[in-house]
Motif scaffolding. Structure first.
Motif, PDB file in Angstrom:
ATOM      1  N   HIS A 177    -129.845 -22.531 -19.237  1.00 48.16           N
ATOM      2  CA  HIS A 177    -128.918 -23.092 -20.219  1.00 48.16           C
ATOM      3  C   HIS A 177    -129.175 -24.594 -20.342  1.00 48.16           C
ATOM      4  CE1 HIS A 177    -124.720 -24.296 -21.606  1.00 48.16           C
ATOM      5  NE2 HIS A 177    -125.339 -23.758 -22.623  1.00 48.16           N
TER       6      HIS A 177
ATOM      7  N   ASP B  37    -123.054 -17.547 -28.207  1.00 51.24           N
ATOM      8  CA  ASP B  37    -122.622 -18.347 -27.068  1.00 51.24           C
ATOM      9  C   ASP B  37    -123.793 -18.442 -26.095  1.00 51.24           C
ATOM     10  OD1 ASP B  37    -121.480 -19.572 -24.907  1.00 51.24           O
ATOM     11  OD2 ASP B  37    -120.013 -17.984 -24.515  1.00 51.24           O
ATOM     12  N   TYR B  38    -124.475 -19.587 -26.101  1.00 51.88           N
ATOM     13  CA  TYR B  38    -125.660 -19.749 -25.267  1.00 51.88           C
ATOM     14  C   TYR B  38    -125.312 -19.946 -23.797  1.00 51.88           C
ATOM     15  CZ  TYR B  38    -128.112 -20.059 -29.645  1.00 51.88           C
ATOM     16  OH  TYR B  38    -128.620 -19.771 -30.872  1.00 51.88           O
ATOM     17  N   ARG B  39    -124.032 -20.094 -23.498  1.00 51.31           N
ATOM     18  CA  ARG B  39    -123.616 -20.166 -22.097  1.00 51.31           C
ATOM     19  C   ARG B  39    -123.549 -18.779 -21.482  1.00 51.31           C
ATOM     20  NH1 ARG B  39    -118.362 -23.339 -23.531  1.00 51.31           N
ATOM     21  NH2 ARG B  39    -118.546 -21.697 -25.041  1.00 51.31           N
ATOM     22  N   SER B  40    -123.486 -17.765 -22.336  1.00 52.06           N
ATOM     23  CA  SER B  40    -123.381 -16.387 -21.861  1.00 52.06           C
ATOM     24  C   SER B  40    -124.701 -15.927 -21.252  1.00 52.06           C
ATOM     25  CB  SER B  40    -123.013 -15.474 -23.040  1.00 52.06           C
ATOM     26  OG  SER B  40    -123.354 -14.146 -22.773  1.00 52.06           O
TER      27      SER B  40
ATOM     28  N   ASN C 252    -126.418 -13.163 -23.356  1.00 56.74           N
ATOM     29  CA  ASN C 252    -127.118 -13.672 -24.532  1.00 56.74           C
ATOM     30  C   ASN C 252    -128.424 -14.357 -24.150  1.00 56.74           C
ATOM     31  OD1 ASN C 252    -125.216 -12.724 -26.325  1.00 56.74           O
ATOM     32  ND2 ASN C 252    -124.063 -14.631 -26.364  1.00 56.74           N
ATOM     33  N   ARG C 253    -128.407 -15.102 -23.050  1.00 52.76           N
ATOM     34  CA  ARG C 253    -129.633 -15.784 -22.630  1.00 52.76           C
ATOM     35  C   ARG C 253    -130.670 -14.799 -22.105  1.00 52.76           C
ATOM     36  NH1 ARG C 253    -128.742 -19.058 -18.547  1.00 52.76           N
ATOM     37  NH2 ARG C 253    -126.600 -18.425 -18.187  1.00 52.76           N
TER      38      ARG C 253
ATOM     39  N   ASN D 155    -123.147 -17.885 -34.419  1.00 50.59           N
ATOM     40  CA  ASN D 155    -122.169 -18.191 -33.372  1.00 50.59           C
ATOM     41  C   ASN D 155    -122.488 -17.573 -32.018  1.00 50.59           C
ATOM     42  OD1 ASN D 155    -120.589 -19.620 -35.294  1.00 50.59           O
ATOM     43  ND2 ASN D 155    -119.800 -17.661 -36.015  1.00 50.59           N
TER      44      ASN D 155
END
Length: 141
Positions: A72, A19-22, A25-26, A17
């Motif tokens: 993203h 969040d690749y928009r974060s 995280n990226r 889970n």
């Protein structure tokens, strides 16, 4: 690089889970994929190709190395996910031999018509999927 008790490098543990928009995280993903490329000793041109970036985008690699987030973009995130999946599979197949994990990608393979896994992966995202599926088959056969 810290290893977990199962030998899987902590750096490449796939999180559930995410969040690749974060942005945070990226950034972590960018650092991890650059570390993976370093372990596999890939040329910058191959790194760019695996990420689906233009051969003229070397500045993207430098940005990722210096802590900037990966873009993203769905295909970029998918490609990186495949790379991490392949590394995880290799870690399971060669759990006691770290050198084999890093060499396998550039070693000729009879099951691939004497091509290297890297050569197949450089054919594009479909080639990356072929190698990912091949590795999963080797684990679960």
């Amino acid at each position: 690089m810290k290893n977990r008790s199962d030998g899987w490098p902590e750096l490449f543990v796939r999180e559930k889970n995410v969040d690749y928009r974060s942005r945070e995280n990226r950034i972590r993903i960018a650092k991890r994929v650059m570390r993976l490329f370093q372990l596999w000793q890939l040329r910058p041109a191959d790194q760019l190709s695996l990420l689906g970036l233009s051969p003229h985008s070397r500045s993207s690699l430098n940005r990722y190395r210096s802590g900037h987030p990966v873009a993203h973009r769905k295909e970029l995130i998918q490609r990186i996910g495949l790379l991490f999946s392949m590394y995880e599979s290799l870690s399971r197949l060669f759990s006691s031999d770290r050198d084999s994990i890093h060499r396998w990608i550039t070693s000729s393979n009879t099951a691939l018509g004497r091509r290297t896994p890297l050569a197949v992966m450089l054919d594009g995202i479909d080639g990356m999927k072929i190698i990912d599926h091949y590795l999963h088959f080797q684990i679960y056969r």
